[in-house]
Design an enzyme around this catalytic site. Sequence first.
Site, PDB file in Angstrom:
ATOM      1  N   SER A 109      52.948  23.994  15.389  1.00  0.00           N
ATOM      2  CA  SER A 109      53.646  24.971  14.545  1.00  0.00           C
ATOM      3  C   SER A 109      53.612  24.470  13.112  1.00  0.00           C
ATOM      4  CB  SER A 109      55.104  25.122  15.000  1.00  0.00           C
ATOM      5  OG  SER A 109      55.888  25.788  14.018  1.00  0.00           O
ATOM      6  N   TYR A 121      63.016  21.581  17.077  1.00  0.00           N
ATOM      7  CA  TYR A 121      61.706  22.199  17.244  1.00  0.00           C
ATOM      8  C   TYR A 121      60.683  21.567  16.301  1.00  0.00           C
ATOM      9  CZ  TYR A 121      58.191  25.941  17.366  1.00  0.00           C
ATOM     10  OH  TYR A 121      57.031  26.657  17.487  1.00  0.00           O
TER      11      TYR A 121
END
Length: 256
Positions: free
Chosen positions: A141, A154
């Site tokens: 990501s 995350y």
Amino acid sequence: MGGLDFRLDGRVAVVTGATGVLGGAIARGLAAAGATVVPLARRRDRLEALAAELGSVALEADVLDEDALIAACEQLDRVDVLVNAAGGNVAAATAGERSFFDLPVEALNEVLALNVMGTLLPTRVFARAMTDGGSVVNVSSMAAARALTRVVGYGAAKAAVENLTRWLAVELAPEVRVNAIAPGFFLGEQNRALLLDPDGALTERGRQIVDATPFRRFGEPGEVVGAVVWLAGDAASFVTGTVVPIDGGFGAFSGV
């Protein structure tokens, strides 16, 4: 090897997290490139429907259960490609309404395990079965490379995925190539409420993201497919240990 061959005919590709938005798009894209795509996920209803659409078998397994992954792998005669699309954020590990200092350790452990061990364990199982060489594509990501507010667990987890990608690329070379893609902002089940109001208008966070993206929009799930097909096949035969951003320029923009 090499050249401009983007076809995947005759290859078997396992896609974890295949019932998710990006995982599903990747599975369909690999199939369109000629691969036999085997979806792996926990939700049997969606999994079986996708497998039927792809004309393949469904592998029901938790990416954190190595025994279940081994049992799933034993159902296959061969594996050539693995896409680790399982992952995501955990709401309780997200700062915002709660201070960073108040985030539950259990939630942080959950998001770290889902993304890091949920990438490591399938790779350990399915890459071992790549007896004729193969390709692993992890899903990172943009949160791995840039500090994004709120998503502390995350972001840290995806940074670990990128480090793991490079480590595995060295460890498994030259038999197995290991790369990653780093999507920017795509609408999915987990982030829709953060980015869009119920009427479809951008939230404040959604507007900040679009303003910081040179393409001035969110990505479409199908826009990750080309990079994955390239990394999976012979056109990328000398590519390993790399992370490909798919973010509409978000990571390149300074904000000025």
